[in-house]
Design an enzyme around this catalytic site. Structure first.
Site, PDB file in Angstrom:
ATOM      1  N   LYS A 227     -23.124  41.699   4.066  1.00  0.00           N
ATOM      2  CA  LYS A 227     -21.678  41.866   3.918  1.00  0.00           C
ATOM      3  C   LYS A 227     -21.243  43.244   4.434  1.00  0.00           C
ATOM      4  O   LYS A 227     -21.850  44.262   4.043  1.00  0.00           O
ATOM      5  CB  LYS A 227     -21.312  41.699   2.438  1.00  0.00           C
ATOM      6  CG  LYS A 227     -19.830  41.772   2.183  1.00  0.00           C
ATOM      7  CD  LYS A 227     -19.510  41.607   0.710  1.00  0.00           C
ATOM      8  CE  LYS A 227     -18.045  41.916   0.477  1.00  0.00           C
ATOM      9  NZ  LYS A 227     -17.722  42.013  -0.929  1.00  0.00           N
TER      10      LYS A 227
ATOM     11  N   PHE B  96      -7.473  16.716  22.983  1.00  0.00           N
ATOM     12  CA  PHE B  96      -6.286  16.996  22.168  1.00  0.00           C
ATOM     13  C   PHE B  96      -5.753  18.373  22.554  1.00  0.00           C
ATOM     14  O   PHE B  96      -6.537  19.291  22.800  1.00  0.00           O
ATOM     15  CB  PHE B  96      -6.644  16.996  20.676  1.00  0.00           C
ATOM     16  CG  PHE B  96      -6.455  15.654  20.028  1.00  0.00           C
ATOM     17  CD1 PHE B  96      -7.244  14.583  20.394  1.00  0.00           C
ATOM     18  CD2 PHE B  96      -5.484  15.469  19.053  1.00  0.00           C
ATOM     19  CE1 PHE B  96      -7.074  13.334  19.808  1.00  0.00           C
ATOM     20  CE2 PHE B  96      -5.300  14.225  18.450  1.00  0.00           C
ATOM     21  CZ  PHE B  96      -6.094  13.161  18.828  1.00  0.00           C
TER      22      PHE B  96
ATOM     23  N   ASN C 121      -9.587  27.904  11.433  1.00  0.00           N
ATOM     24  CA  ASN C 121      -8.205  27.489  11.674  1.00  0.00           C
ATOM     25  C   ASN C 121      -7.789  26.451  10.637  1.00  0.00           C
ATOM     26  O   ASN C 121      -8.569  26.092   9.766  1.00  0.00           O
ATOM     27  CB  ASN C 121      -8.033  26.963  13.106  1.00  0.00           C
ATOM     28  CG  ASN C 121      -8.963  25.806  13.384  1.00  0.00           C
ATOM     29  OD1 ASN C 121      -8.876  24.774  12.740  1.00  0.00           O
ATOM     30  ND2 ASN C 121      -9.883  25.985  14.338  1.00  0.00           N
TER      31      ASN C 121
ATOM     32  N   LYS D 253      -4.094  21.203  30.841  1.00  0.00           N
ATOM     33  CA  LYS D 253      -5.383  20.898  30.227  1.00  0.00           C
ATOM     34  C   LYS D 253      -5.965  19.605  30.804  1.00  0.00           C
ATOM     35  O   LYS D 253      -7.145  19.504  31.120  1.00  0.00           O
ATOM     36  CB  LYS D 253      -5.197  20.763  28.708  1.00  0.00           C
ATOM     37  CG  LYS D 253      -6.471  20.763  27.908  1.00  0.00           C
ATOM     38  CD  LYS D 253      -6.164  20.996  26.438  1.00  0.00           C
ATOM     39  CE  LYS D 253      -7.418  21.238  25.633  1.00  0.00           C
ATOM     40  NZ  LYS D 253      -7.173  21.601  24.261  1.00  0.00           N
TER      41      LYS D 253
ATOM     42  N   ASP E 203     -11.399  29.367  19.682  1.00  0.00           N
ATOM     43  CA  ASP E 203     -11.422  29.914  21.047  1.00  0.00           C
ATOM     44  C   ASP E 203     -12.208  31.214  21.119  1.00  0.00           C
ATOM     45  O   ASP E 203     -12.640  31.623  22.193  1.00  0.00           O
ATOM     46  CB  ASP E 203      -9.985  30.182  21.524  1.00  0.00           C
ATOM     47  CG  ASP E 203      -9.246  28.894  21.806  1.00  0.00           C
ATOM     48  OD1 ASP E 203      -9.905  27.946  22.297  1.00  0.00           O
ATOM     49  OD2 ASP E 203      -8.039  28.817  21.527  1.00  0.00           O
TER      50      ASP E 203
ATOM     51  N   LYS F 118      -9.432  20.113  32.810  1.00  0.00           N
ATOM     52  CA  LYS F 118     -10.641  19.641  32.107  1.00  0.00           C
ATOM     53  C   LYS F 118     -11.059  18.240  32.567  1.00  0.00           C
ATOM     54  O   LYS F 118     -11.929  17.636  31.960  1.00  0.00           O
ATOM     55  CB  LYS F 118     -10.397  19.658  30.578  1.00  0.00           C
ATOM     56  CG  LYS F 118      -9.770  20.938  30.045  1.00  0.00           C
ATOM     57  CD  LYS F 118     -10.775  22.019  29.793  1.00  0.00           C
ATOM     58  CE  LYS F 118     -10.153  23.402  29.747  1.00  0.00           C
ATOM     59  NZ  LYS F 118      -9.842  23.928  28.434  1.00  0.00           N
TER      60      LYS F 118
END
Ligand code: FMN
Length: 402
Positions: free
Chosen positions: A283, A317, A204, A331, A273, A335
């Site tokens: 490869k 975060f 990301n 969240k 995720d 959590k």
């Protein structure tokens, strides 16, 4: 240490001489800047002779090749406005840059300390109070004026704070109180990389800058800090133990092995995720590749440590692009977090890769505070002020500036 002493147009301007002397005694080199109106009260010559530096008064005073407000901002460690008029406070709050001092404020990334001085009605005026509130939120440290007999003949708040306490605040801002001494802090940062084969991966856009700034600030405040980081291009923050990891699984293992020992855990990493079901040893060839990549969920580290949590203060975060507040609150509950920091990463210039961030800090008691768009190191300072306030159930805000 180099401090810019900004002096504005009020009777208390004469006290800037004492402030300058005390700053020098504390080891600062002082660069005075005066507004046009300040010169009605004291002369630049006094500050120039005492400081040994040229006093800058106007944006266009210097015709050398340097752009002086930028050069001075870069050269200094602190901007101290003492005494500060209601006018200057208003200009700072609203980003008006119509003279050297207000232009300098916009150009600097150093901590800013402000010591207001004014008539009691000017001080109490909602405009002044709102402006100060905006500046506090931005991390400017305000040395509150004292009540007493004012130059206008009235009694009340507005008298410039004692020069000794102004200089003491400047010292504390630059050599911060070790408010997190003895605390063990675990921070995660950066992206994770989920390998597909030896040359390809899923990742990301996280740069790690926010998590590194958080780890650095905690170390500055005296904490023992462990930073578990996915791959980034950032140098290790000084005084921080850095544990590099690659994948979400590696990050989970590292977090779990340090979690029990931590007092505060700040999970700023952008953990993937999803992760490929299989990692190919060689490869994948175009000719034989399937057009479907099989993924399964990566470990949910926050959920795991939320379940294990005992006395740890847990900060998560939430980088959201849709229904940010709703998702962040969910969240926080699911959590078992003590604070959630919301990043609306759909806003331009915010979050991933940027040097700036705009966060909203949400707590389980429903408090939801929007902080302004700021450089990430300042966001980290304000975030630690908020965490400390809850951790110690006292209000250290303002003990340290941004
Ligand atoms: C004698 C006198 C005393 C003043 N004292 C103050 C003061 O203590 N605080 C303040 O905010 N303004 C005070 N002012 C008003 C400011 O000088 C005025 O708002 C000016 O525009 C401020 O300019 P500056 O912020 O660029 O220095 C005073 C004005 C005069 C004439």
């Amino acid at each position: 240490m180099r401090v810019i002493l900004g002096v504005t147009g009020c009777i208390a301007a004469y006290k800037s001489v004492v402030i300058l002397r005390l700053l020098q005694k504390s080891g600062f080199e002082v660069f005075p800047v005066m507004t046009r109106h300040a010169q009605e009260f004291i002369t630049p010559l006094t500050l120039e002779k005492l400081s040994g530096n040229k006093v800058i008064c106007g944006v266009f005073d210097d015709r050398s090749t340097e752009i002086e407000h930028i050069a001075l901002a870069r050269r200094s460690d602190l901007l101290l406005m003492a005494p500060a008029t209601a006018n200057l406070i208003g200009k700072m709050a609203h980003g008006i840059a119509d003279d050297f001092l207000s232009t300098l404020y916009l150009s600097t990334t150093t901590p800013v300390v402000l010591a207001p001085a004014m008539n009691v009605e000017m001080w109490r005026h909602p405009a002044t109070q709102n402006n100060l509130q905006m500046l506090r939120k931005r991390g400017v440290v305000i040395v509150e004026p004292e009540p007493g007999y004012l130059a206008c003949g009235e009694e009340g708040e507005g008298r410039l704070a004692q020069p000794e306490s102004i200089v003491q605040t400047a010292l504390e801002v630059l050599r911060p109180v070790k408010s997190l001494l003895g605390k063990k802090i675990l921070v995660t940062a950066g992206p994770t990389i989920e390998d597909i084969d030896p040359v390809r991966f899923i990742s990301n856009r996280s740069s790690g800058k926010m998590g590194y700034a958080i780890a650095h600030e905690a170390a500055q405040r005296g904490a023992t800090v462990t930073l578990i980081t996915g791959p980034t291009y950032l140098p290790a923050p000084s005084g921080v133990r850095v544990l590099p990891v690659r994948s979400a699984v590696e990050m989970r293992d590292a977090v779990l092995s340090h979690f029990a020992d931590a007092d505060v855990v700040v999970m700023a990493a952008a953990v993937s995720d999803f992760t490929p079901v299989t990692v190919e040893a060689h490869k994948i060839k175009k000719a034989t590749a399937s057009s479907v990549l099989q993924l399964h969920p990566a470990p949910d580290i926050l959920e795991e440590i939320g379940k294990l949590k005992q006395s740890q203060f847990l900060v998560g975060f939430a980088a959201e692009t849709q229904n940010p507040l709703e998702n962040a609150r969910l969240k926080l509950r699911e959590k078992r977090l003590d604070l959630v920091v919301l990043n609306d990463v759909s806003q331009p210039g915010v979050g991933f890769q940027s040097d700036y961030n705009q966060i909203t800090v949400i707590s389980p008691d429903g408090e939801c505070e929007d902080l302004p768009l700021l450089p990430k190191h300042q966001v980290a300072q304000l975030l630690w002020d908020r965490i400390s306030k809850r951790l110690f159930a006292i209000a250290p805000e303002g003990a340290r500036g941004a």
